[in-house]
Design a protein around this motif. Sequence first.
Motif, PDB file in Angstrom:
ATOM      1  N   ASN A  58       0.912  -1.184   0.015  1.00  9.07           N
ATOM      2  CA  ASN A  58       0.109   0.108  -0.308  1.00  9.07           C
ATOM      3  C   ASN A  58       0.824   1.277   0.234  1.00  9.07           C
ATOM      4  O   ASN A  58       0.596   2.400  -0.587  1.00  9.07           O
ATOM      5  N   LEU A  59       1.821   1.476   0.753  1.00  8.04           N
ATOM      6  CA  LEU A  59       2.722   2.517   0.799  1.00  8.04           C
ATOM      7  C   LEU A  59       3.384   2.661  -0.504  1.00  8.04           C
ATOM      8  O   LEU A  59       3.578   3.875  -1.176  1.00  8.04           O
ATOM      9  N   ALA A  60       3.905   1.465  -1.071  1.00  6.63           N
ATOM     10  CA  ALA A  60       4.742   1.877  -2.380  1.00  6.63           C
ATOM     11  C   ALA A  60       3.804   2.071  -3.496  1.00  6.63           C
ATOM     12  O   ALA A  60       4.163   3.117  -4.273  1.00  6.63           O
ATOM     13  N   SER A  61       2.521   1.768  -3.480  1.00  8.52           N
ATOM     14  CA  SER A  61       1.456   2.163  -4.599  1.00  8.52           C
ATOM     15  C   SER A  61       0.886   3.506  -4.283  1.00  8.52           C
ATOM     16  O   SER A  61       0.834   4.185  -5.039  1.00  8.52           O
ATOM     17  N   GLN A  62       0.880   3.679  -2.967  1.00  8.82           N
ATOM     18  CA  GLN A  62       0.389   4.993  -2.626  1.00  8.82           C
ATOM     19  C   GLN A  62       1.235   6.131  -3.304  1.00  8.82           C
ATOM     20  O   GLN A  62       0.882   7.407  -3.580  1.00  8.82           O
ATOM     21  N   ARG A  63       2.675   5.878  -3.188  1.00  2.00           N
ATOM     22  CA  ARG A  63       3.867   6.658  -3.599  1.00  2.00           C
ATOM     23  C   ARG A  63       3.568   7.115  -5.159  1.00  2.00           C
ATOM     24  O   ARG A  63       3.755   8.123  -5.566  1.00  2.00           O
ATOM     25  N   ALA A  64       3.132   5.818  -5.733  1.00  2.00           N
ATOM     26  CA  ALA A  64       3.002   6.071  -7.464  1.00  2.00           C
ATOM     27  C   ALA A  64       1.758   6.823  -7.380  1.00  2.00           C
ATOM     28  O   ALA A  64       1.431   7.569  -8.618  1.00  2.00           O
ATOM     29  N   LEU A  65       0.441   6.703  -6.690  1.00  2.00           N
ATOM     30  CA  LEU A  65      -0.621   7.354  -6.915  1.00  2.00           C
ATOM     31  C   LEU A  65      -0.567   8.928  -6.702  1.00  2.00           C
ATOM     32  O   LEU A  65      -1.365   9.661  -7.160  1.00  2.00           O
ATOM     33  N   LYS A  66       0.422   9.212  -5.897  1.00  2.00           N
ATOM     34  CA  LYS A  66       0.703  10.705  -5.558  1.00  2.00           C
ATOM     35  C   LYS A  66       1.512  11.483  -6.886  1.00  2.00           C
ATOM     36  O   LYS A  66       1.571  12.545  -6.577  1.00  2.00           O
ATOM     37  N   GLN A 165      -1.851  -0.771 -16.360  1.00  2.00           N
ATOM     38  CA  GLN A 165      -1.036  -1.676 -16.816  1.00  2.00           C
ATOM     39  C   GLN A 165       0.284  -1.733 -15.975  1.00  2.00           C
ATOM     40  O   GLN A 165       0.924  -2.747 -15.394  1.00  2.00           O
ATOM     41  N   ALA A 166       0.869  -0.642 -15.445  1.00  2.00           N
ATOM     42  CA  ALA A 166       1.916  -0.276 -14.598  1.00  2.00           C
ATOM     43  C   ALA A 166       1.728  -0.831 -12.995  1.00  2.00           C
ATOM     44  O   ALA A 166       2.490  -1.397 -12.732  1.00  2.00           O
ATOM     45  N   LEU A 167       0.416  -0.964 -12.700  1.00  2.00           N
ATOM     46  CA  LEU A 167      -0.204  -1.092 -11.417  1.00  2.00           C
ATOM     47  C   LEU A 167      -0.578  -2.498 -11.303  1.00  2.00           C
ATOM     48  O   LEU A 167      -0.702  -2.890 -10.053  1.00  2.00           O
ATOM     49  N   ARG A 168      -0.787  -3.164 -12.137  1.00  2.00           N
ATOM     50  CA  ARG A 168      -1.292  -4.553 -12.256  1.00  2.00           C
ATOM     51  C   ARG A 168      -0.620  -5.346 -11.424  1.00  2.00           C
ATOM     52  O   ARG A 168      -1.179  -6.044 -10.572  1.00  2.00           O
ATOM     53  N   ASN A 197      11.627  -6.832  -9.670  1.00  2.00           N
ATOM     54  CA  ASN A 197      12.047  -7.308 -11.029  1.00  2.00           C
ATOM     55  C   ASN A 197      11.124  -6.359 -11.993  1.00  2.00           C
ATOM     56  O   ASN A 197      11.593  -6.005 -13.201  1.00  2.00           O
ATOM     57  N   ASP A 198       9.714  -6.540 -11.904  1.00  2.00           N
ATOM     58  CA  ASP A 198       8.832  -6.037 -12.890  1.00  2.00           C
ATOM     59  C   ASP A 198       8.824  -4.665 -12.994  1.00  2.00           C
ATOM     60  O   ASP A 198       8.235  -3.940 -13.800  1.00  2.00           O
ATOM     61  N   THR A 199       9.283  -3.775 -11.713  1.00  2.00           N
ATOM     62  CA  THR A 199       9.307  -2.244 -11.790  1.00  2.00           C
ATOM     63  C   THR A 199      10.868  -1.718 -12.442  1.00  2.00           C
ATOM     64  O   THR A 199      10.851  -0.526 -12.011  1.00  2.00           O
ATOM     65  N   HIS A 200      11.463  -2.861 -12.897  1.00  2.00           N
ATOM     66  CA  HIS A 200      12.503  -2.176 -13.479  1.00  2.00           C
ATOM     67  C   HIS A 200      12.161  -1.484 -15.099  1.00  2.00           C
ATOM     68  O   HIS A 200      11.333  -2.006 -15.644  1.00  2.00           O
ATOM     69  N   GLN A 201      12.970  -0.255 -15.311  1.00  2.00           N
ATOM     70  CA  GLN A 201      12.320   0.435 -16.310  1.00  2.00           C
ATOM     71  C   GLN A 201      12.688  -0.466 -17.632  1.00  2.00           C
ATOM     72  O   GLN A 201      13.872  -1.179 -17.627  1.00  2.00           O
ATOM     73  N   GLN A 214       9.557   3.648 -11.188  1.00  2.00           N
ATOM     74  CA  GLN A 214      10.611   4.130 -10.506  1.00  2.00           C
ATOM     75  C   GLN A 214      10.060   4.482  -9.112  1.00  2.00           C
ATOM     76  O   GLN A 214      10.871   4.138  -8.178  1.00  2.00           O
ATOM     77  N   ALA A 215       8.933   4.850  -8.797  1.00  2.00           N
ATOM     78  CA  ALA A 215       8.443   5.211  -7.494  1.00  2.00           C
ATOM     79  C   ALA A 215       8.204   4.035  -6.681  1.00  2.00           C
ATOM     80  O   ALA A 215       8.509   3.906  -5.597  1.00  2.00           O
ATOM     81  N   ILE A 216       7.537   2.888  -7.496  1.00  2.00           N
ATOM     82  CA  ILE A 216       7.422   1.909  -6.595  1.00  2.00           C
ATOM     83  C   ILE A 216       8.554   1.141  -6.210  1.00  2.00           C
ATOM     84  O   ILE A 216       8.974   0.533  -5.221  1.00  2.00           O
TER      85      ILE A 216
END
Length: 414
Positions: A58-66, A165-168, A197-201, A214-216
């Motif tokens: 939740n913390l990592a995802s909230q950072r992306a949503l902000k 797609q990025a948040l799935r 691994n999935d959040t590597h650019q 990057q945020a996650i």
Amino acid sequence: MHESHTGANVAEVLKTATEEWGISNKPIVLVTDNASNMVVAAQVGGYLHVKCFAHTLNLASQRALKLPAVARLLGRVRRITTFFHRSTIANSMLEQKQKLLDLPTHKLKTDVVTRWNSGYEMLQRFLEQQPAICAALLSSDVRRSGSDICTLNENDITDAEDIMQALRPMFVATKIVSEEKNPTLSIIAPVHAKLLNDTHQAMGDKPIVRDIKQAINQDLQKRYSTVEEKNTLHTASALDPRFKSLPFLTTDDISATYSKLVVEAASLQLTIRQEEQGTSSASGIEMDGQDLEVLEEPQPKRRSGLADLLGETFSTTAPLKSAFSKAEEEVNRYQEASPLPLEENPLNWWKAHEKMYPFLAKLAKRYLSIPGTSVSAERVFSTAGDIGTAQRSTLTSEHVDQLLFLSKNASIPK
């Protein structure tokens, strides 16, 4: 200073609770959110501390949503969904358009601040109903009741699809770790590694996708980084027959994890045997692992004359094995066995193989019984809130406790 004081108070409350329940002499594991006062409480109380993985996600995802671009888009979608919830005319028109366009007659969803996945679900439902929403907003009746409400343009829709797609992976992971039927502690390490691994650019990522990843990734990198946390999570995963190959670790880390598993399994077996014999003496245990106390063997039968005469030549007695040797052999057999399919329940597997791996089975009970999230506890509080409503204010605390117990434990056939 304030957090340290609060943490000490929490530790004192936990100590009192463990004494009241008669478990103060048992290995205690504290599963909480990532709040600093809970970290202090675990340190003061000397408890093994597991940070709730659902809260971590939740913390990592909230950072992306902000992120500005994401927050702006979610704000526009939220305004539209709120309008349809409040306007009877708009909602009625939406239902008409859904039937005309042969879309599911689903209601729109609005997100909740404390649950990041509600934002994902809001966006998902909005995209599903976008044709009906657009058609309803073009209606003259709806325009009169909400003249300043407009739907998203094509670029916004594309951005919304990219965000989803990025948040799935985070959404799927949140659903998995929030289950209650399967162990969740053993899931943390492989899922955490997979998300990193999935959040590597990747080449071709759009700017908004790149920023979300990057945020996650930056937030997840700093979680579960201590040696104690890693050892606990890796051991739990090794004891889960679904993940025992530990492909997310290096070869050296896998070897180290199973070496620690051998020593811990042997030590636990000796501790249990000492408790059964009614002694707390730890003599005979060598923690280097090579000379752990030899397990007590059955008394030999009375020797016959033939055994006295030819026993040394034709001896069939196997040499006594130490707890360490037995644990090592057991771990080797366990590693060589076929892994359990991901869809299966590891608790059922251990129930069926308990006699085959007696040392590891005891250790599996200890680790796989630890929840990887505090979701279950939070659901209990939610249920208690549903029971103790304003209309039932005369309920005594004892009756609320009983109703809550029945709600969570009574199995009522349909």
